[in-house]
Design a protein around this motif. Structure first.
Motif, mmCIF file in Angstrom:
data_model
loop_
_atom_site.group_PDB
_atom_site.id
_atom_site.type_symbol
_atom_site.label_atom_id
_atom_site.label_comp_id
_atom_site.label_asym_id
_atom_site.label_seq_id
_atom_site.Cartn_x
_atom_site.Cartn_y
_atom_site.Cartn_z
ATOM 1 N N MET A 3 -0.444 -3.452 -1.071
ATOM 2 C CA MET A 3 0.242 -4.460 -0.270
ATOM 3 C C MET A 3 1.604 -4.714 -0.896
ATOM 4 S SD MET A 3 -3.086 -6.904 0.189
ATOM 5 C CE MET A 3 -3.724 -6.406 -1.423
ATOM 6 N N PHE A 17 -3.047 1.899 3.282
ATOM 7 C CA PHE A 17 -4.474 2.153 3.112
ATOM 8 C C PHE A 17 -4.636 3.614 2.729
ATOM 9 C CE2 PHE A 17 -8.603 3.409 4.770
ATOM 10 C CZ PHE A 17 -9.429 2.298 4.682
ATOM 11 N N CYS A 36 3.579 -9.206 4.603
ATOM 12 C CA CYS A 36 3.200 -8.028 3.820
ATOM 13 C C CYS A 36 3.042 -6.801 4.707
ATOM 14 C CB CYS A 36 1.889 -8.273 3.078
ATOM 15 S SG CYS A 36 2.097 -9.146 1.517
ATOM 16 N N LEU A 78 -6.044 0.146 -1.613
ATOM 17 C CA LEU A 78 -5.169 -0.561 -0.673
ATOM 18 C C LEU A 78 -3.972 -1.127 -1.428
ATOM 19 C CD1 LEU A 78 -4.845 -1.671 2.271
ATOM 20 C CD2 LEU A 78 -5.905 -3.777 1.419
ATOM 21 N N LEU A 130 -8.813 -5.515 7.099
ATOM 22 C CA LEU A 130 -7.943 -5.765 5.964
ATOM 23 C C LEU A 130 -8.263 -7.119 5.342
ATOM 24 C CD1 LEU A 130 -4.503 -4.601 7.398
ATOM 25 C CD2 LEU A 130 -5.893 -3.397 5.711
ATOM 26 N N ALA A 183 -3.671 -11.280 3.399
ATOM 27 C CA ALA A 183 -2.475 -10.899 2.639
ATOM 28 C C ALA A 183 -2.217 -11.918 1.532
ATOM 29 C CB ALA A 183 -1.275 -10.818 3.564
ATOM 30 N N PHE A 221 0.965 -3.052 4.549
ATOM 31 C CA PHE A 221 -0.235 -2.528 3.914
ATOM 32 C C PHE A 221 -0.211 -0.997 3.948
ATOM 33 C CE2 PHE A 221 -1.296 -6.726 5.329
ATOM 34 C CZ PHE A 221 -2.276 -7.217 4.478
#
Length: 250
Positions: free
Chosen positions: A231, A189, A185, A229, A177, A180, A187
């Motif tokens: 966040m 994916f 955060c 991705l 990853l 951040a 995530f």
């Protein structure tokens, strides 16, 4: 914690040449009684045939990212602004209090495949606006690339504690990853297309995703794969009654 989100959780819609698979990411946490995941309201994976017109319609209190991998779209909105969206030209509609637009899939470019992503804004009834950004390359190979988010370095700005990046991971490559953009955060994916294995144990196919909180997994591409991705900052204030990003209480 790692939570896999497979394709069985999605809702499918098909009308003529317009087909979407809708992901309400919050459904993986039913105890929260929220179809969205913090600031991420909804992700539509669309496949639309050329010539399809999505006629003029409204949006309210959604931050909307249009992210294409194939196809060309002519955008027109109520301010008479027009532009072409493609896999190198992305769009964000910060709908605010009210925003109207239409989209036509053009013959050149073939079948459209892409994501329309509905993000929850920090607060309701912000001024509406639309943004476009030209990518220098279609793909970012084996490197995370910033797409949209709050703050410096993100070419398309979101009025939300949400950040979006992408990459193309070549077969056999492994990636971690990115750092951040803010504290605490979570995530998400998302495998747009391809096959990925997480931590040598969790397989992900096209359209599947994994939610990560307080984890630092590694991802291996079993075939060349396109990844998006997301966040989000779980504790950030956000408006959860947007027209499409809002909580549906399914």
């Amino acid at each position: 914690m790692l939570t896999k989100i497979d394709n069985t959780i999605k809702y499918g819609k098909q009308h003529g040449g317009f087909g979407i698979q809708i992901l309400y990411p919050g459904l993986v946490r039913p105890e929260k009684q929220d179809t969205g995941l913090y600031t991420i309201g909804r992700i539509d994976h669309a496949r639309i045939t050329p010539g399809t017109l999505i006629p003029m319609h409204p949006h309210r209190n959604d931050e909307i990212i249009t992210y294409l991998r194939t196809g060309n779209v002519k955008h027109l909105d109520a301010t008479n602004k027009t532009d072409i969206i493609s896999n190198q030209r992305l769009m964000v509609m910060n709908a605010g209090g009210s925003f109207f637009h239409e989209e036509r899939v053009l013959a050149e470019g073939g079948v459209l495949e892409g994501l329309q992503i509905f993000i929850r804004p920090d607060t309701a009834d912000l001024p509406p606006q639309v943004q476009f950004f030209q990518l220098t390359e279609i793909y970012s190979t084996n490197l995370w690339r910033k797409i949209a988010g709050k703050g410096d370095g993100f070419p398309l700005q979101l009025r939300s504690h949400t950040w979006v990046m992408d990459l193309r991971l070549e077969k056999g490559e492994v990636i971690l990853l990115p750092d951040a953009p803010s504290e605490n955060c979570a995530f998400l994916f998302y495998v747009f297309v391809g096959k990925i294995t997480v931590n040598d144990a969790m397989p992900l196919a096209s359209g599947e995703s994994v939610l990560m909180e307080n984890e630092e997994p590694k991802f291996r591409a079993d075939e060349t794969s396109d990844i998006v991705l997301f966040m989000t900052q779980p504790n950030s204030e956000h408006f959860d009654k947007g027209m499409y990003s809002g909580n549906l209480h399914l």
